[in-house]
Design a protein around this motif. Structure first.
Motif, PDB file in Angstrom:
ATOM      1  N   LYS A  45      -5.173 -10.961  -0.707  1.00  0.00           N
ATOM      2  CA  LYS A  45      -6.510 -10.790  -1.325  1.00  0.00           C
ATOM      3  C   LYS A  45      -7.023  -9.416  -1.080  1.00  0.00           C
ATOM      4  CE  LYS A  45      -9.996 -12.496  -3.147  1.00  0.00           C
ATOM      5  NZ  LYS A  45     -10.311 -11.969  -4.351  1.00  0.00           N
ATOM      6  N   MET A  85       0.000 -17.297  -1.417  1.00  0.00           N
ATOM      7  CA  MET A  85      -0.633 -17.110  -2.553  1.00  0.00           C
ATOM      8  C   MET A  85      -0.283 -15.687  -3.309  1.00  0.00           C
ATOM      9  SD  MET A  85      -3.656 -18.002  -4.180  1.00  0.00           S
ATOM     10  CE  MET A  85      -3.863 -19.778  -3.305  1.00  0.00           C
ATOM     11  N   ASP A 135       0.319 -10.001  -2.509  1.00  0.00           N
ATOM     12  CA  ASP A 135       0.461 -11.127  -1.828  1.00  0.00           C
ATOM     13  C   ASP A 135      -0.725 -11.257  -0.912  1.00  0.00           C
ATOM     14  OD1 ASP A 135       1.265  -9.244   0.047  1.00  0.00           O
ATOM     15  OD2 ASP A 135       2.809 -10.313   0.841  1.00  0.00           O
ATOM     16  N   ALA A 165      -9.128  -8.532  -6.926  1.00  0.00           N
ATOM     17  CA  ALA A 165      -7.708  -9.451  -7.031  1.00  0.00           C
ATOM     18  C   ALA A 165      -8.230 -10.707  -7.205  1.00  0.00           C
ATOM     19  CB  ALA A 165      -6.804  -8.964  -5.980  1.00  0.00           C
ATOM     20  N   HIS A 166      -7.577 -11.251  -8.131  1.00  0.00           N
ATOM     21  CA  HIS A 166      -7.920 -12.766  -8.352  1.00  0.00           C
ATOM     22  C   HIS A 166      -6.561 -13.479  -8.322  1.00  0.00           C
ATOM     23  CE1 HIS A 166     -11.849 -11.729  -9.875  1.00  0.00           C
ATOM     24  NE2 HIS A 166     -11.340 -10.825 -10.540  1.00  0.00           N
ATOM     25  N   SER A 167      -6.458 -14.741  -7.775  1.00  0.00           N
ATOM     26  CA  SER A 167      -5.359 -15.693  -7.419  1.00  0.00           C
ATOM     27  C   SER A 167      -4.834 -16.111  -8.844  1.00  0.00           C
ATOM     28  CB  SER A 167      -5.831 -16.752  -6.692  1.00  0.00           C
ATOM     29  OG  SER A 167      -6.704 -17.640  -7.378  1.00  0.00           O
ATOM     30  N   TYR A 187      -1.869 -12.603  -6.022  1.00  0.00           N
ATOM     31  CA  TYR A 187      -3.091 -12.008  -6.408  1.00  0.00           C
ATOM     32  C   TYR A 187      -2.930 -10.904  -7.695  1.00  0.00           C
ATOM     33  CZ  TYR A 187      -5.219 -14.247  -2.428  1.00  0.00           C
ATOM     34  OH  TYR A 187      -5.649 -15.206  -1.301  1.00  0.00           O
TER      35      TYR A 187
END
Length: 123
Positions: A19, A1, A17, A23-25, A3
């Motif tokens: 969270k 994922m 990389d 921070a937002h995906s 961010y």
């Protein structure tokens, strides 16, 4: 994922990389992400990017190794012999291509340090 952190205007200011707070995906293929990374989204493929960045990444690793050796974190002789020979060969080739980067106070010392003896030549 992946961010992203954004500024007040909504522009991406950082990617991570992990969270972290605020921070937002985001999708790695998002045009904003590619723009932030200075990649042309119309022609971008991850495989091509990796292949194109390999050479610059190799130079970064060489510089990192030189820094670790200069700061005496590791010794050049700690590296496997094959790695030593490859690094020396690349350093010699770079010194030929970019001689201004390898200026020494005493040219005789530079020649003795930079070039392999005939019996050690790799090419």
């Amino acid at each position: 994922m992946l961010y992203a952190l954004r500024d007040e205007a909504g522009n991406i200011t950082a990617l991570t990389d992990r969270k972290i707070p605020d921070a937002h995906s985001v999708d790695a293929a998002d045009p904003e992400v590619l723009q932030f990374l200075s990649l042309d989204s119309s022609a971008f493929t991850a495989n091509e990017f990796l292949e194109d960045s390999d050479l610059s990444t190799i130079r970064i690793l060489e510089d990192l190794i030189d820094t670790l050796i200069d700061r005496q974190v590791i010794r050049f002789t700690d590296l496997p012999e094959a790695a030593q020979r490859k690094l020396l060969s690349r350093k010699v080739a770079r010194s030929i291509v970019h001689p201004d980067e390898y200026v020494a106070a005493d040219k005789d010392d530079m020649d003795a340090e930079m070039f392999l003896k005939d019996e050690d030549q790799l090419f």
